[in-house]
Design an enzyme around this catalytic site. Structure first.
Site, PDB file in Angstrom:
ATOM      1  N   GLU A   1      10.536   1.561   9.921  1.00 21.74           N
ATOM      2  CA  GLU A   1      11.590   2.633   9.592  1.00 21.74           C
ATOM      3  C   GLU A   1      10.902   3.783   9.920  1.00 21.74           C
ATOM      4  O   GLU A   1       9.791   4.320   9.033  1.00 21.74           O
ATOM      5  CB  GLU A   1      11.922   2.546   8.078  1.00 21.74           C
ATOM      6  CG  GLU A   1      12.870   1.221   7.908  1.00 21.74           C
ATOM      7  CD  GLU A   1      14.043   1.068   8.639  1.00 21.74           C
ATOM      8  OE1 GLU A   1      14.723   1.857   9.310  1.00 21.74           O
ATOM      9  OE2 GLU A   1      14.432   0.023   8.923  1.00 21.74           O
TER      10      GLU A   1
ATOM     11  N   CYS B   1      13.845  11.016   5.869  1.00 17.49           N
ATOM     12  CA  CYS B   1      13.889  10.705   7.444  1.00 17.49           C
ATOM     13  C   CYS B   1      15.246  11.139   7.716  1.00 17.49           C
ATOM     14  O   CYS B   1      15.275  11.313   9.251  1.00 17.49           O
ATOM     15  CB  CYS B   1      13.445   9.133   7.465  1.00 17.49           C
ATOM     16  SG  CYS B   1      14.844   8.317   6.299  1.00 17.49           S
TER      17      CYS B   1
ATOM     18  N   GLU C   1      10.483  16.363  14.471  1.00 18.75           N
ATOM     19  CA  GLU C   1      10.850  16.026  13.179  1.00 18.75           C
ATOM     20  C   GLU C   1       9.983  17.159  12.240  1.00 18.75           C
ATOM     21  O   GLU C   1       8.647  17.087  12.508  1.00 18.75           O
ATOM     22  CB  GLU C   1      10.445  14.854  12.751  1.00 18.75           C
ATOM     23  CG  GLU C   1      10.799  14.455  11.144  1.00 18.75           C
ATOM     24  CD  GLU C   1      10.452  12.941  10.765  1.00 18.75           C
ATOM     25  OE1 GLU C   1       9.077  12.360  11.042  1.00 18.75           O
ATOM     26  OE2 GLU C   1      11.371  12.279  10.160  1.00 18.75           O
TER      27      GLU C   1
ATOM     28  N   LYS D   1       1.002  -1.325  -0.097  1.00 14.04           N
ATOM     29  CA  LYS D   1       0.174  -0.121   0.050  1.00 14.04           C
ATOM     30  C   LYS D   1       0.771   1.304   0.242  1.00 14.04           C
ATOM     31  O   LYS D   1       1.582   1.404   0.894  1.00 14.04           O
ATOM     32  CB  LYS D   1      -0.842   0.290   1.319  1.00 14.04           C
ATOM     33  CG  LYS D   1      -2.073   1.202   1.099  1.00 14.04           C
ATOM     34  CD  LYS D   1      -2.516   1.655   2.249  1.00 14.04           C
ATOM     35  CE  LYS D   1      -1.670   2.685   2.981  1.00 14.04           C
ATOM     36  NZ  LYS D   1      -1.545   4.016   1.982  1.00 14.04           N
TER      37      LYS D   1
HETATM   38  P1  NAD Z   1       2.679   8.204   7.576  1.00 14.47           P
HETATM   39  O1  NAD Z   1       3.127   7.719   9.006  1.00 14.47           O
HETATM   40  O2  NAD Z   1       1.584   9.520   7.747  1.00 14.47           O
HETATM   41  O3  NAD Z   1       2.300   7.261   6.457  1.00 14.47           O
HETATM   42  C1  NAD Z   1       2.991   6.386   5.859  1.00 14.47           C
HETATM   43  C2  NAD Z   1       2.051   5.218   5.448  1.00 14.47           C
HETATM   44  O4  NAD Z   1       1.261   4.805   6.633  1.00 14.47           O
HETATM   45  C3  NAD Z   1       1.118   6.024   4.306  1.00 14.47           C
HETATM   46  O5  NAD Z   1       0.995   4.932   3.046  1.00 14.47           O
HETATM   47  C4  NAD Z   1      -0.069   5.817   4.958  1.00 14.47           C
HETATM   48  O6  NAD Z   1      -1.375   5.613   4.174  1.00 14.47           O
HETATM   49  C5  NAD Z   1       0.019   4.768   5.956  1.00 14.47           C
HETATM   50  N1  NAD Z   1      -0.839   4.684   7.185  1.00 14.47           N
HETATM   51  C6  NAD Z   1      -1.388   5.892   7.866  1.00 14.47           C
HETATM   52  N2  NAD Z   1      -2.210   5.360   9.148  1.00 14.47           N
HETATM   53  C7  NAD Z   1      -2.059   4.060   9.187  1.00 14.47           C
HETATM   54  C8  NAD Z   1      -2.619   2.999   9.927  1.00 14.47           C
HETATM   55  N3  NAD Z   1      -2.915   3.415  11.114  1.00 14.47           N
HETATM   56  N4  NAD Z   1      -2.360   1.705   9.683  1.00 14.47           N
HETATM   57  C9  NAD Z   1      -1.571   1.395   8.836  1.00 14.47           C
HETATM   58  N5  NAD Z   1      -1.066   2.430   7.717  1.00 14.47           N
HETATM   59  C10 NAD Z   1      -1.274   3.651   7.924  1.00 14.47           C
HETATM   60  O7  NAD Z   1       4.123   8.838   6.971  1.00 14.47           O
HETATM   61  P2  NAD Z   1       4.456   9.899   5.491  1.00 14.47           P
HETATM   62  O8  NAD Z   1       4.031  11.221   6.129  1.00 14.47           O
HETATM   63  O9  NAD Z   1       3.982   9.278   4.493  1.00 14.47           O
HETATM   64  O10 NAD Z   1       6.011   9.643   5.545  1.00 14.47           O
HETATM   65  C11 NAD Z   1       6.857  10.578   6.329  1.00 14.47           C
HETATM   66  C12 NAD Z   1       7.454   9.927   7.464  1.00 14.47           C
HETATM   67  O11 NAD Z   1       8.004   8.596   7.016  1.00 14.47           O
HETATM   68  C13 NAD Z   1       8.319  10.835   8.247  1.00 14.47           C
HETATM   69  O12 NAD Z   1       8.188  10.557   9.752  1.00 14.47           O
HETATM   70  C14 NAD Z   1      10.026  10.017   7.779  1.00 14.47           C
HETATM   71  O13 NAD Z   1      10.885  10.315   8.999  1.00 14.47           O
HETATM   72  C15 NAD Z   1       9.514   8.729   7.823  1.00 14.47           C
HETATM   73  N6  NAD Z   1      10.331   8.025   6.903  1.00 14.47           N
HETATM   74  C16 NAD Z   1      11.178   7.123   7.559  1.00 14.47           C
HETATM   75  C17 NAD Z   1      12.221   6.350   6.644  1.00 14.47           C
HETATM   76  C18 NAD Z   1      13.254   5.525   7.526  1.00 14.47           C
HETATM   77  O14 NAD Z   1      13.955   4.743   6.672  1.00 14.47           O
HETATM   78  N7  NAD Z   1      13.276   5.531   8.746  1.00 14.47           N
HETATM   79  C19 NAD Z   1      11.963   6.610   5.133  1.00 14.47           C
HETATM   80  C20 NAD Z   1      11.449   7.481   4.833  1.00 14.47           C
HETATM   81  C21 NAD Z   1      10.481   8.030   5.453  1.00 14.47           C
END
Ligand code: NAD
Length: 490
Positions: free
Chosen positions: A257, A292, A391, A182
């Site tokens: 992650e 990230c 962040e 997803k």
């Molecule tokens: P997010 O957590 O809002 O969403 C990520 C994904 O999770 C999306 O596909 C979203 O639809 C889904 N999602 C949301 N709520 C959910 C739930 N309750 N259950 C299951 N899935 C759900 O994050 P974002 O805004 O898309 O991305 C930015 C974040 O990602 C930042 O915090 C960044 O640091 C992190 N990130 C981490 C890494 C790493 O390797 N550590 C890499 C890239 C991004």
């Protein structure tokens, strides 16, 4: 390496299940970050569609020869897939750039080759890692056998849609699993093209499926009884919800992650301040800080702070804000107007609390679209302020100064995050001491950011995550280990 016309990009259907792409479900408008305009509708999965995707993946896992195939043949199919991804660059790059914050030149030079090379890296593990024979007495033969989990649920963020997805799906598939991915609802389309290319490479239908939707769909995926493991990249808040959903629906293992607030420590013995300034600037302006591992906290030794900050500011001035479809653009748009307003709010809040704005601090309009945020530097800030602690996911650099190594370590320590850190020094002993002391899943010394060494794992400590993406660890995390003991006397 040309610019492209955003009106001419042909989009795939929304979902990709069992080798077929189609639209089904309520439609949601998808906006392009560069100017906030709606460019397509995406169909959102309902619970029946989640069920259909996971069932399809389960049938493919059980009935196709993917898991049972000779691991060498599985590797060959994935290597063909990676070749097709590279060959599809002219199609795939505009698709990725249009709907995301990634400028077209960067997508062609980095995102697509990096995605393909990551798939190659994991494909090559398929016939190289397995179980072992365990020392036992001579009347027995003890061994471990590694097995795929079955169907893995993969949930990806929007900041590097293709690359982040590839880090989830490639180790899972190389290890013999089927996957339901997803993507983020904000960047839905480019990974559907990856699924089409997987079929073209000879990967059996149903081994790699894509469904679209928001958090509700992600939650349903995690809780589905036929999902045996979840691999997630996204925010720490969502990671906790996913962990809880996985615990409640079958104590499923998770790879998480998550977010970060990474420090960069610069000592006054550095030899080339210009080079350091270049690294620090790149670490907070790449993808406009929507990374990230963005190096968002600069900790600099007193004495060189003013000089370093002034050189970083010069680098910021070189950034060219522009739509992702123009090759001249180097400063990415912010993903949405809501996120832009949030970034503005955090910076303004810091100024109200006594933070001193050195540069930036405002949005930038390009061709009438207010989608960009000027690279920003704040000083006179500390860990009690949101701007230093939370962040931001924008091009905002907080500067603090230190006198001694101990001060530097104290400032570097974060109450919850531990994703990555940078150390810039000419003193090897000091560098190694910092490496030992810093609480971070990755420490870069005299560089900041990843290389093409996919064997180096990446993953966070503390609230920045559980497990690793990349490296042998990521491959092994997609297999279970079965223990076998044979009585040879029978
Ligand atoms: P997010 O957590 O809002 O969403 C990520 C994904 O999770 C999306 O596909 C979203 O639809 C889904 N999602 C949301 N709520 C959910 C739930 N309750 N259950 C299951 N899935 C759900 O994050 P974002 O805004 O898309 O991305 C930015 C974040 O990602 C930042 O915090 C960044 O640091 C992190 N990130 C981490 C890494 C790493 O390797 N550590 C890499 C890239 C991004």
């Amino acid at each position: 390496m040309g610019s492209f016309n955003p009106a001419n990009v042909s989009l795939p259907y929304s979902h990709y299940i069992g080798g077929e792409s189609f639209d089904s479900g309520t439609k949601m408008a998808v906006l392009r970050p560069s100017d906030g305009q709606a460019y397509a509708d995406v169909a959102l999965a309902d619970l029946d569609l989640v069920d259909r995707a996971v069932d399809n993946a389960w049938q493919a896992y059980k009935q196709s020869d993917w898991a049972k195939k000779s691991p060498r043949d599985r590797a060959k199919a994935m290597l063909r897939w990676a070749d097709l991804i590279v060959a599809d660059k002219e199609n795939l790059a505009p698709l990725e750039a249009l709907g995301s914050t990634r400028p077209i030149a960067a997508v062609k030079q980095w995102d697509i080759p990096f995605c393909a090379e990551g798939i190659r890296f994991f494909a090559e593990y398929a016939d190289k890692l397995g179980g072992e024979v365990i020392p036992t007495d001579h009347g027995h033969l003890g061994m471990t056998i590694t097995e795929p989990y079955g169907v893995i649920g993969a949930i990806a963020p929007w900041n590097f849609p293709l690359v982040m997805a590839s880090w989830k799906i490639a180790p899972a598939m190389a290890a013999g699993n089927a996957v339901v991915l997803k993507p983020s609802e904000m960047t839905p389309f480019s990974v559907v093209r990856l699924a089409e290319l997987a079929i073209a490479a000879g990967i059996p239908a149903g081994i790699f499926n894509v469904i679209q939707g928001d958090g509700k769909v992600g939650d349903a995926l995690c809780r589905h009884p036929l999902i045996s493991k979840v691999t997630f990249t996204g925010s720490t808040k969502t990671g906790a919800l996913i962990m809880s959903a996985c615990a409640q629906s079958g104590t499923k293992p998770v790879t998480l992650e998550l977010g970060g607030k990474s420090p960069q420590l610069v000592f006054d013995d550095v030899k080339d301040l210009d080079k350091v300034a270049q690294r620090i600037a790149a670490a907070i302006t790449t993808n406009s800080g929507q990374v990230c591992v963005a190096g968002s906290r600069l900790l600099v030794q007193e004495g060189i702070a003013e000089q370093l900050v002034s050189r970083i500011t010069e680098r910021f001035d070189d950034m060219v804000a522009g739509p992702t479809w123009q090759t001249s653009s180097t400063l990415s748009p912010i993903i949405s107007s809501r996120e832009l307003a949030r970034i503005e709010g955090v910076v303004q809040g810091a100024i109200k609390q006594g933070g001193e704005l050195l540069t930036g601090g405002q949005s930038v309009a390009v061709d009438g679209a207010n989608s960009f945020y000027k690279p920003t530097i704040l000083q006179q800030v500390d860990m009690s302020m949101d701007v230093v602690r939370e962040e931001i996911f924008g091009p905002v650099l907080c500067v603090e100064t230190f006198a001694t190594d101990e001060d530097a370590l104290q400032l570097a320590s974060h109450p919850s995050y531990g994703l990555s850190a940078g150390v810039h020094t000419a003193d090897l002993n000091r560098a190694m001491r910092m490496v030992r002391e810093l609480e971070a899943g990755t420490v870069w010394v005299n560089r900041y950011g990843r290389s093409w060494d996919f064997a180096i794992p990446t993953g966070g400590f503390k609230s920045s995550g559980i497990g690793k993406d990349l490296g042998r660890y990521a491959y092994e995390a997609n297999q279970k280990t079965k223990s076998v003991l044979i009585d040879l006397g029978a």
